[in-house]
Design an enzyme around this catalytic site. Sequence first.
Site, PDB file in Angstrom:
ATOM      1  N   TYR A  87       0.839  -1.204   0.000  1.00  0.00           N
ATOM      2  CA  TYR A  87       0.000   0.000   0.000  1.00  0.00           C
ATOM      3  C   TYR A  87       0.882   1.266   0.000  1.00  0.00           C
ATOM      4  O   TYR A  87       0.632   2.228  -0.735  1.00  0.00           O
ATOM      5  CB  TYR A  87      -0.904  -0.056   1.222  1.00  0.00           C
ATOM      6  CG  TYR A  87      -1.942   1.025   1.344  1.00  0.00           C
ATOM      7  CD1 TYR A  87      -3.172   0.906   0.704  1.00  0.00           C
ATOM      8  CD2 TYR A  87      -1.710   2.153   2.133  1.00  0.00           C
ATOM      9  CE1 TYR A  87      -4.135   1.893   0.841  1.00  0.00           C
ATOM     10  CE2 TYR A  87      -2.674   3.145   2.275  1.00  0.00           C
ATOM     11  CZ  TYR A  87      -3.888   3.005   1.625  1.00  0.00           C
ATOM     12  OH  TYR A  87      -4.850   3.981   1.767  1.00  0.00           O
ATOM     13  N   LYS A 105       0.906   4.271  -2.747  1.00  0.00           N
ATOM     14  CA  LYS A 105       0.495   5.637  -2.390  1.00  0.00           C
ATOM     15  C   LYS A 105       1.639   6.645  -2.535  1.00  0.00           C
ATOM     16  O   LYS A 105       1.408   7.839  -2.698  1.00  0.00           O
ATOM     17  CB  LYS A 105      -0.088   5.655  -0.973  1.00  0.00           C
ATOM     18  CG  LYS A 105      -1.390   4.843  -0.838  1.00  0.00           C
ATOM     19  CD  LYS A 105      -2.499   5.411  -1.719  1.00  0.00           C
ATOM     20  CE  LYS A 105      -3.828   4.719  -1.528  1.00  0.00           C
ATOM     21  NZ  LYS A 105      -4.872   5.254  -2.414  1.00  0.00           N
ATOM     22  N   ILE A 119      -9.278   7.619   8.310  1.00  0.00           N
ATOM     23  CA  ILE A 119     -10.631   8.137   8.101  1.00  0.00           C
ATOM     24  C   ILE A 119     -11.628   6.996   8.379  1.00  0.00           C
ATOM     25  O   ILE A 119     -11.379   5.843   7.977  1.00  0.00           O
ATOM     26  CB  ILE A 119     -10.804   8.622   6.632  1.00  0.00           C
ATOM     27  CG1 ILE A 119      -9.650   9.562   6.214  1.00  0.00           C
ATOM     28  CG2 ILE A 119     -12.163   9.296   6.430  1.00  0.00           C
ATOM     29  CD1 ILE A 119      -9.472  10.821   7.038  1.00  0.00           C
TER      30      ILE A 119
HETATM   31  N1  CAA Z   1       0.823   0.598  13.978  1.00  0.00           N
HETATM   32  C1  CAA Z   1       1.549   0.227  15.043  1.00  0.00           C
HETATM   33  N2  CAA Z   1       1.716  -1.065  15.432  1.00  0.00           N
HETATM   34  C2  CAA Z   1       1.118  -1.985  14.667  1.00  0.00           C
HETATM   35  C3  CAA Z   1       0.361  -1.688  13.535  1.00  0.00           C
HETATM   36  C4  CAA Z   1       0.226  -0.323  13.201  1.00  0.00           C
HETATM   37  N3  CAA Z   1      -0.488   0.074  12.138  1.00  0.00           N
HETATM   38  N4  CAA Z   1      -0.085  -2.840  12.982  1.00  0.00           N
HETATM   39  C5  CAA Z   1       0.374  -3.827  13.756  1.00  0.00           C
HETATM   40  N5  CAA Z   1       1.084  -3.331  14.787  1.00  0.00           N
HETATM   41  C6  CAA Z   1       1.747  -4.084  15.854  1.00  0.00           C
HETATM   42  C7  CAA Z   1       0.750  -4.935  16.641  1.00  0.00           C
HETATM   43  O1  CAA Z   1       0.111  -4.174  17.650  1.00  0.00           O
HETATM   44  C8  CAA Z   1       1.665  -6.014  17.198  1.00  0.00           C
HETATM   45  O2  CAA Z   1       2.361  -5.470  18.291  1.00  0.00           O
HETATM   46  P1  CAA Z   1       2.817  -6.416  19.516  1.00  0.00           P
HETATM   47  O3  CAA Z   1       3.752  -7.434  18.913  1.00  0.00           O
HETATM   48  O4  CAA Z   1       3.460  -5.455  20.442  1.00  0.00           O
HETATM   49  O5  CAA Z   1       1.551  -7.020  20.031  1.00  0.00           O
HETATM   50  C9  CAA Z   1       2.653  -6.229  16.058  1.00  0.00           C
HETATM   51  O6  CAA Z   1       2.612  -5.040  15.260  1.00  0.00           O
HETATM   52  C10 CAA Z   1       2.307  -7.419  15.195  1.00  0.00           C
HETATM   53  O7  CAA Z   1       0.933  -7.277  14.811  1.00  0.00           O
HETATM   54  P2  CAA Z   1      -0.042  -8.543  14.734  1.00  0.00           P
HETATM   55  O8  CAA Z   1       0.112  -9.374  15.987  1.00  0.00           O
HETATM   56  O9  CAA Z   1      -1.410  -8.025  14.428  1.00  0.00           O
HETATM   57  O10 CAA Z   1       0.618  -9.339  13.534  1.00  0.00           O
HETATM   58  P3  CAA Z   1      -0.118 -10.120  12.367  1.00  0.00           P
HETATM   59  O11 CAA Z   1       0.961 -10.685  11.525  1.00  0.00           O
HETATM   60  O12 CAA Z   1      -1.159 -11.027  12.916  1.00  0.00           O
HETATM   61  O13 CAA Z   1      -0.908  -8.974  11.552  1.00  0.00           O
HETATM   62  C11 CAA Z   1      -1.139  -6.930  10.344  1.00  0.00           C
HETATM   63  C12 CAA Z   1      -0.176  -7.943  10.965  1.00  0.00           C
HETATM   64  C13 CAA Z   1      -1.918  -7.605   9.194  1.00  0.00           C
HETATM   65  C14 CAA Z   1      -0.245  -5.806   9.806  1.00  0.00           C
HETATM   66  C15 CAA Z   1      -2.167  -6.422  11.376  1.00  0.00           C
HETATM   67  O14 CAA Z   1      -1.498  -6.084  12.587  1.00  0.00           O
HETATM   68  C16 CAA Z   1      -2.865  -5.193  10.897  1.00  0.00           C
HETATM   69  O15 CAA Z   1      -3.820  -5.308  10.125  1.00  0.00           O
HETATM   70  N6  CAA Z   1      -2.415  -4.006  11.334  1.00  0.00           N
HETATM   71  C17 CAA Z   1      -2.970  -2.750  10.882  1.00  0.00           C
HETATM   72  C18 CAA Z   1      -2.181  -2.230   9.685  1.00  0.00           C
HETATM   73  C19 CAA Z   1      -2.669  -0.840   9.363  1.00  0.00           C
HETATM   74  O16 CAA Z   1      -2.411   0.112  10.079  1.00  0.00           O
HETATM   75  N7  CAA Z   1      -3.411  -0.700   8.237  1.00  0.00           N
HETATM   76  C20 CAA Z   1      -4.002   0.556   7.864  1.00  0.00           C
HETATM   77  C21 CAA Z   1      -5.268   0.259   7.083  1.00  0.00           C
HETATM   78  S1  CAA Z   1      -6.206   1.749   6.764  1.00  0.00           S
HETATM   79  C22 CAA Z   1      -5.404   2.455   5.503  1.00  0.00           C
HETATM   80  O17 CAA Z   1      -4.523   1.912   4.906  1.00  0.00           O
HETATM   81  C23 CAA Z   1      -5.852   3.819   5.092  1.00  0.00           C
HETATM   82  C24 CAA Z   1      -4.739   4.775   5.111  1.00  0.00           C
HETATM   83  O18 CAA Z   1      -4.261   5.136   4.040  1.00  0.00           O
HETATM   84  C25 CAA Z   1      -4.305   5.366   6.382  1.00  0.00           C
HETATM   85  P1  NAI Z   2     -13.631   2.081   0.840  1.00  0.00           P
HETATM   86  O1  NAI Z   2     -13.171   0.674   0.933  1.00  0.00           O
HETATM   87  O2  NAI Z   2     -14.754   2.548   1.680  1.00  0.00           O
HETATM   88  O3  NAI Z   2     -13.951   2.473  -0.683  1.00  0.00           O
HETATM   89  C1  NAI Z   2     -13.127   2.078  -1.725  1.00  0.00           C
HETATM   90  C2  NAI Z   2     -13.986   1.973  -2.986  1.00  0.00           C
HETATM   91  O4  NAI Z   2     -13.124   1.574  -4.067  1.00  0.00           O
HETATM   92  C3  NAI Z   2     -15.085   0.903  -2.874  1.00  0.00           C
HETATM   93  O5  NAI Z   2     -16.327   1.457  -3.222  1.00  0.00           O
HETATM   94  C4  NAI Z   2     -14.619  -0.180  -3.827  1.00  0.00           C
HETATM   95  O6  NAI Z   2     -15.691  -0.892  -4.449  1.00  0.00           O
HETATM   96  C5  NAI Z   2     -13.824   0.615  -4.851  1.00  0.00           C
HETATM   97  N1  NAI Z   2     -12.896  -0.238  -5.592  1.00  0.00           N
HETATM   98  C6  NAI Z   2     -12.044  -1.158  -5.109  1.00  0.00           C
HETATM   99  N2  NAI Z   2     -11.420  -1.793  -6.105  1.00  0.00           N
HETATM  100  C7  NAI Z   2     -11.876  -1.261  -7.261  1.00  0.00           C
HETATM  101  C8  NAI Z   2     -11.605  -1.502  -8.632  1.00  0.00           C
HETATM  102  N3  NAI Z   2     -10.721  -2.437  -9.034  1.00  0.00           N
HETATM  103  N4  NAI Z   2     -12.262  -0.747  -9.560  1.00  0.00           N
HETATM  104  C9  NAI Z   2     -13.161   0.177  -9.185  1.00  0.00           C
HETATM  105  N5  NAI Z   2     -13.465   0.435  -7.896  1.00  0.00           N
HETATM  106  C10 NAI Z   2     -12.827  -0.278  -6.945  1.00  0.00           C
HETATM  107  O7  NAI Z   2     -12.313   2.926   1.149  1.00  0.00           O
HETATM  108  P2  NAI Z   2     -12.110   4.466   1.468  1.00  0.00           P
HETATM  109  O8  NAI Z   2     -11.579   4.571   2.807  1.00  0.00           O
HETATM  110  O9  NAI Z   2     -13.272   5.276   1.069  1.00  0.00           O
HETATM  111  O10 NAI Z   2     -10.873   4.748   0.491  1.00  0.00           O
HETATM  112  C11 NAI Z   2     -10.948   5.583  -0.639  1.00  0.00           C
HETATM  113  C12 NAI Z   2      -9.524   5.959  -1.026  1.00  0.00           C
HETATM  114  O11 NAI Z   2      -8.921   6.687   0.029  1.00  0.00           O
HETATM  115  C13 NAI Z   2      -8.605   4.754  -1.285  1.00  0.00           C
HETATM  116  O12 NAI Z   2      -7.750   5.045  -2.359  1.00  0.00           O
HETATM  117  C14 NAI Z   2      -7.825   4.661  -0.004  1.00  0.00           C
HETATM  118  O13 NAI Z   2      -6.588   4.018  -0.195  1.00  0.00           O
HETATM  119  C15 NAI Z   2      -7.667   6.113   0.351  1.00  0.00           C
HETATM  120  N6  NAI Z   2      -7.371   6.405   1.731  1.00  0.00           N
HETATM  121  C16 NAI Z   2      -8.224   5.999   2.723  1.00  0.00           C
HETATM  122  C17 NAI Z   2      -7.934   6.292   4.027  1.00  0.00           C
HETATM  123  C18 NAI Z   2      -8.785   5.856   5.157  1.00  0.00           C
HETATM  124  O14 NAI Z   2      -8.321   5.982   6.303  1.00  0.00           O
HETATM  125  N7  NAI Z   2      -9.998   5.374   4.940  1.00  0.00           N
HETATM  126  C19 NAI Z   2      -6.725   7.053   4.381  1.00  0.00           C
HETATM  127  C20 NAI Z   2      -5.903   7.413   3.252  1.00  0.00           C
HETATM  128  C21 NAI Z   2      -6.240   7.109   1.980  1.00  0.00           C
END
Ligand code: CAA
Ligand code: NAI
Length: 246
Positions: free
Chosen positions: A153, A157, A186
Amino acid sequence: MRGLKDKIVVITGAAGGIGKASALRFAEEGANIVVADFADGAATVKEVEAMGRKAIYVQTDVTSIDSAKAMAAKAIEVFGQIDVLINNAGITKDAMMKKMAKEAWDAVISVNLTGVFNCTSAVLPYMLEKQSGVVLTTSSIVGLFGNIGQTNYAASKWGVIGMTKSWAKEMAKNGLRFNCVAPGFIGTDMVRKIPAEVLQEKIIVKIPAGRLGEPEEIAAAFAFLASDDAKFINGTVLSVDGACTI
Ligand code: CAA
Ligand code: NAI
């Protein structure tokens, strides 16, 4: 916001989350919307129409250049022009690097990076012909600063920022603008997938604002960057993150 009335705004991923909030915000500003999503966008269309604006849903898979081109052609057929593209569709497939499968890398790169290339390529001929247009792309604070579990990711990005800056340099002279928004965390389905204890104990505690952002707060940034108020802003990244990166 100045200059958005009657504009045609294509938003990928507008069936839900930030994309849907953006569709509604642009409709409020008087624009008409093309909802380009893989998932059903009928609800977004209905809400835009209820606001007195026009909207169409075009089922689109941003990972396919043919699908992106067909979507742009449909937008032109119905509305005759495309003024703004918001590259918003995105996915996560999080895993620690040591456990990240190649499939998780490929899937995220195809949607978040190649998808932005595809959709921008698809609308460009129409914008270049008019010598005007705005392309906005959803980056992320994760693109700027990295994040645990998000190698794929973060690469995507960060990549869209490089693309955006290159396009601004190439096409500012053609009257086109390209910018990114970098949201923090968000409250959408994407964030709801984070394990609850990680979200609470590792993420929300680090946000000085003390809360997740709202999709509408990102939509507002897109509306500003698409408007005439931003007409000298080109090739930049606007962070909207409740101070969590300072
Ligand atoms: N920030 C800080 N610490 C984190 C973390 C994060 N984002 N993600 C995981 N960790 C830590 C856990 O708390 C854990 O710490 P401890 O060992 O101290 O307990 C350690 O890392 C290992 O984590 P898991 O036990 O969960 O390990 P796993 O292999 O089972 O899973 C994972 C790993 C899939 C990364 C899972 O932890 C996870 O989903 N984490 C969240 C990742 C994340 O922040 N994703 C953001 C999604 S939203 C987004 O992407 C939008 C955007 O643009 C901001
Ligand atoms: P969401 O999961 O609610 O919406 C994502 C949308 O993208 C869904 O409607 C899904 O059907 C569509 N999508 C996925 N794959 C697709 C494909 N192959 N073709 C067409 N559409 C597709 O996610 P959210 O949070 O609204 O995210 C929107 C954007 O903002 C994403 O690019 C995400 O990475 C970015 N973003 C989100 C953050 C958050 O915290 N939610 C933070 C920073 C960035």
